[in-house]
Scaffold this motif. Sequence first.
Motif, PDB file in Angstrom:
ATOM      1  N   ALA A  79      -9.617  18.615   2.203  1.00  0.00           N
ATOM      2  CA  ALA A  79      -8.844  19.459   3.120  1.00  0.00           C
ATOM      3  C   ALA A  79      -7.505  18.816   3.461  1.00  0.00           C
ATOM      4  CB  ALA A  79      -9.651  19.717   4.396  1.00  0.00           C
ATOM      5  N   LEU A  80      -7.517  17.514   3.773  1.00  0.00           N
ATOM      6  CA  LEU A  80      -6.269  16.842   4.114  1.00  0.00           C
ATOM      7  C   LEU A  80      -5.326  16.782   2.914  1.00  0.00           C
ATOM      8  CD1 LEU A  80      -4.519  15.372   6.134  1.00  0.00           C
ATOM      9  CD2 LEU A  80      -5.778  13.260   5.643  1.00  0.00           C
ATOM     10  N   LEU A  81      -5.864  16.575   1.736  1.00  0.00           N
ATOM     11  CA  LEU A  81      -5.028  16.590   0.530  1.00  0.00           C
ATOM     12  C   LEU A  81      -4.360  17.945   0.354  1.00  0.00           C
ATOM     13  CD1 LEU A  81      -7.383  14.690  -1.945  1.00  0.00           C
ATOM     14  CD2 LEU A  81      -5.129  13.915  -1.219  1.00  0.00           C
ATOM     15  N   ALA A  82      -5.114  19.023   0.561  1.00  0.00           N
ATOM     16  CA  ALA A  82      -4.566  20.368   0.396  1.00  0.00           C
ATOM     17  C   ALA A  82      -3.508  20.670   1.448  1.00  0.00           C
ATOM     18  CB  ALA A  82      -5.695  21.400   0.454  1.00  0.00           C
TER      19      ALA A  82
ATOM     20  N   HIS B  81       5.980  13.011   4.177  1.00  0.00           N
ATOM     21  CA  HIS B  81       5.493  12.064   3.171  1.00  0.00           C
ATOM     22  C   HIS B  81       4.515  11.063   3.756  1.00  0.00           C
ATOM     23  CE1 HIS B  81       7.661   8.225   4.061  1.00  0.00           C
ATOM     24  NE2 HIS B  81       8.498   9.021   4.695  1.00  0.00           N
ATOM     25  N   LEU B  82       4.630  10.764   5.054  1.00  0.00           N
ATOM     26  CA  LEU B  82       3.685   9.848   5.692  1.00  0.00           C
ATOM     27  C   LEU B  82       2.286  10.465   5.735  1.00  0.00           C
ATOM     28  CD1 LEU B  82       5.910   8.571   8.642  1.00  0.00           C
ATOM     29  CD2 LEU B  82       5.365   7.360   6.519  1.00  0.00           C
ATOM     30  N   PHE B  83       2.214  11.745   6.056  1.00  0.00           N
ATOM     31  CA  PHE B  83       0.915  12.435   6.061  1.00  0.00           C
ATOM     32  C   PHE B  83       0.359  12.563   4.646  1.00  0.00           C
ATOM     33  CE2 PHE B  83       2.517  13.687  10.198  1.00  0.00           C
ATOM     34  CZ  PHE B  83       1.369  13.693  10.984  1.00  0.00           C
ATOM     35  N   PHE B  84       1.237  12.841   3.686  1.00  0.00           N
ATOM     36  CA  PHE B  84       0.818  12.981   2.296  1.00  0.00           C
ATOM     37  C   PHE B  84       0.219  11.669   1.784  1.00  0.00           C
ATOM     38  CE2 PHE B  84       1.750  13.009  -2.312  1.00  0.00           C
ATOM     39  CZ  PHE B  84       1.150  14.199  -2.675  1.00  0.00           C
TER      40      PHE B  84
ATOM     41  N   THR C 279       0.835  -1.205   0.000  1.00  0.00           N
ATOM     42  CA  THR C 279       0.000   0.000   0.000  1.00  0.00           C
ATOM     43  C   THR C 279       0.862   1.244   0.000  1.00  0.00           C
ATOM     44  OG1 THR C 279      -0.131  -0.078   2.415  1.00  0.00           O
ATOM     45  CG2 THR C 279      -1.930  -1.105   1.193  1.00  0.00           C
ATOM     46  N   MET C 280       0.340   2.296  -0.616  1.00  0.00           N
ATOM     47  CA  MET C 280       1.045   3.567  -0.598  1.00  0.00           C
ATOM     48  C   MET C 280       1.123   4.096   0.828  1.00  0.00           C
ATOM     49  SD  MET C 280       0.140   7.111  -2.612  1.00  0.00           S
ATOM     50  CE  MET C 280      -1.503   7.176  -1.903  1.00  0.00           C
ATOM     51  N   ASP C 281       0.019   4.007   1.559  1.00  0.00           N
ATOM     52  CA  ASP C 281      -0.014   4.436   2.950  1.00  0.00           C
ATOM     53  C   ASP C 281       0.446   3.277   3.829  1.00  0.00           C
ATOM     54  OD1 ASP C 281      -0.512   5.384   5.472  1.00  0.00           O
ATOM     55  OD2 ASP C 281      -2.687   5.571   5.222  1.00  0.00           O
ATOM     56  N   LEU C 282       1.692   3.340   4.270  1.00  0.00           N
ATOM     57  CA  LEU C 282       2.262   2.246   5.048  1.00  0.00           C
ATOM     58  C   LEU C 282       1.610   2.096   6.417  1.00  0.00           C
ATOM     59  CD1 LEU C 282       6.041   2.894   4.255  1.00  0.00           C
ATOM     60  CD2 LEU C 282       4.466   1.309   3.109  1.00  0.00           C
TER      61      LEU C 282
ATOM     62  N   ALA D 127      -3.128  11.016   3.334  1.00  0.00           N
ATOM     63  CA  ALA D 127      -4.153  11.848   2.710  1.00  0.00           C
ATOM     64  C   ALA D 127      -4.692  11.208   1.446  1.00  0.00           C
ATOM     65  CB  ALA D 127      -3.588  13.235   2.398  1.00  0.00           C
ATOM     66  N   HIS D 128      -3.817  10.720   0.598  1.00  0.00           N
ATOM     67  CA  HIS D 128      -4.256  10.131  -0.666  1.00  0.00           C
ATOM     68  C   HIS D 128      -4.931   8.787  -0.446  1.00  0.00           C
ATOM     69  CE1 HIS D 128      -2.724  12.886  -3.804  1.00  0.00           C
ATOM     70  NE2 HIS D 128      -1.943  13.295  -2.817  1.00  0.00           N
ATOM     71  N   GLY D 129      -4.429   7.988   0.483  1.00  0.00           N
ATOM     72  CA  GLY D 129      -5.066   6.717   0.775  1.00  0.00           C
ATOM     73  C   GLY D 129      -6.459   6.895   1.363  1.00  0.00           C
ATOM     74  N   SER D 130      -6.598   7.832   2.301  1.00  0.00           N
ATOM     75  CA  SER D 130      -7.896   8.077   2.940  1.00  0.00           C
ATOM     76  C   SER D 130      -8.911   8.662   1.972  1.00  0.00           C
ATOM     77  CB  SER D 130      -7.720   9.011   4.137  1.00  0.00           C
ATOM     78  OG  SER D 130      -6.946   8.401   5.145  1.00  0.00           O
ATOM     79  N   ALA D 131      -8.440   9.474   1.021  1.00  0.00           N
ATOM     80  CA  ALA D 131      -9.348  10.067   0.041  1.00  0.00           C
ATOM     81  C   ALA D 131     -10.010   8.989  -0.819  1.00  0.00           C
ATOM     82  CB  ALA D 131      -8.602  11.062  -0.838  1.00  0.00           C
ATOM     83  N   GLN D 132      -9.282   7.887  -1.077  1.00  0.00           N
ATOM     84  CA  GLN D 132      -9.827   6.802  -1.896  1.00  0.00           C
ATOM     85  C   GLN D 132     -10.638   5.809  -1.067  1.00  0.00           C
ATOM     86  OE1 GLN D 132      -9.281   6.980  -5.264  1.00  0.00           O
ATOM     87  NE2 GLN D 132      -8.256   8.888  -4.702  1.00  0.00           N
ATOM     88  N   LEU D 133     -10.297   5.664   0.199  1.00  0.00           N
ATOM     89  CA  LEU D 133     -10.961   4.686   1.048  1.00  0.00           C
ATOM     90  C   LEU D 133     -12.439   5.016   1.223  1.00  0.00           C
ATOM     91  CD1 LEU D 133     -10.570   2.183   2.871  1.00  0.00           C
ATOM     92  CD2 LEU D 133     -10.036   3.753   4.752  1.00  0.00           C
ATOM     93  N   LEU D 134     -13.284   4.005   1.021  1.00  0.00           N
ATOM     94  CA  LEU D 134     -14.746   4.126   1.158  1.00  0.00           C
ATOM     95  C   LEU D 134     -15.385   4.983   0.071  1.00  0.00           C
ATOM     96  CD1 LEU D 134     -14.925   4.613   5.034  1.00  0.00           C
ATOM     97  CD2 LEU D 134     -15.274   2.500   3.754  1.00  0.00           C
ATOM     98  N   GLY D 135     -14.617   5.329  -0.954  1.00  0.00           N
ATOM     99  CA  GLY D 135     -15.161   6.110  -2.058  1.00  0.00           C
ATOM    100  C   GLY D 135     -14.447   7.424  -2.247  1.00  0.00           C
TER     101      GLY D 135
END
Length: 378
Positions: free
Chosen positions: A323-326, A347-350, A202-205, A353-361
């Motif tokens: 918001a988190l992505l920004a 980079h961990l927060f970044f 996964t991108m988000d470790l 952000a991208h993993g959470s944006a995709q999770l659940l839609g």
Amino acid sequence: MSGVGVFAEEQIELRKTVAQLLAKRADAAALRKTLESGEAFDRGLWDVLCQQVGVAALAIPEEFGGFGATLVEQHLVLEELGAALTPSPMFGSAVLAAQAILATGNAEACERLLPGIAEGSSIAALCWVGPEGHWRSDDVACTAAGNDADGYTVSGTAHYVLDGAHADVLIVAASVEGTDGAIALFEVDPSADGVARRQLPTMDLTRPMSLVEFASAPAVRLTADDATAALEKVRTVAIVALSAEQVGAAERCLQMTVDYSKDRVQFGRAIGSFQALKHRMADLYFLVETARSASYAAVYSLSEGLPTAAADAAVAKAYCSEALLAVTGDSIQLHGGIAITWEHDAHLFFKRAHGSAQLLGQPEEFFKEMETLAGLPA
């Protein structure tokens, strides 16, 4: 965390307790140690969170071994876990899987499965979506065959299963053959014949996911009627819970950036003193606080059973994701070259952000939901 004035004293103390524990046991060094260990999470920390604080038991009713608190208390814990990027079974087991079990309305299953989840001794995982990752209540990855008299088997491949590789029990959403596509929830023993699990890169470790394959695996049916409405409820609760993590991560990342701007000197002065950067960080602060408001409004609607709960949840997921992505994107720019190094936490927060944006839609899916709920033309 700010905005504590809207909460009761007990809720504020719960948040403080979790924040202090994570500051002591789950700082950046501890996080990296966990990631480098190959373990999905720090089991010692999880035991402390469950046994001493009771985080997994918060939203589970007392009759099923929980504390019988509301989703609000769970929300505050998730906000702190998100701020620390703490890998834990909290979201996958205590939110997704536990809410799915509760949504079945099956008292026997709740009495048997939920106490272990509440005390943290058992980890459950919800197997739901296919490779597209739609997370829709009418679209599941697996199928079930059989009947109540002879028993059921489940087949198919579930993707993006949170905590799937180390779960003690699997809750599987499957369409039942011969019922015109009716969906049911099943319990499957991960050690049973016909079950294979594989950890996914996964991108988000900090958020481990798995692929779980079922080949006519024996299953126990938990829902008598169609489970579409139950899955929809689980999804609504989950996206609001996810927004809490996103708010916590956004605030921590912004604070990290502000602190750096006070220390980094350029042209003989701290870069945070430059007007352009002040304006930029003020805009980020506005994003964080409005995201917090959206998240809190959503969990309030859910806990109070308001008719706007679904719409408020969609707003929270879409807005908090953006918001988190920004915030994380600007954080990397404001940190300069140091932020793109492996050693820095930006980079961990970044990635979170991208993993959470995709999770659940994805956010755009929820923008469409908001339009539908508002009665706007597609």
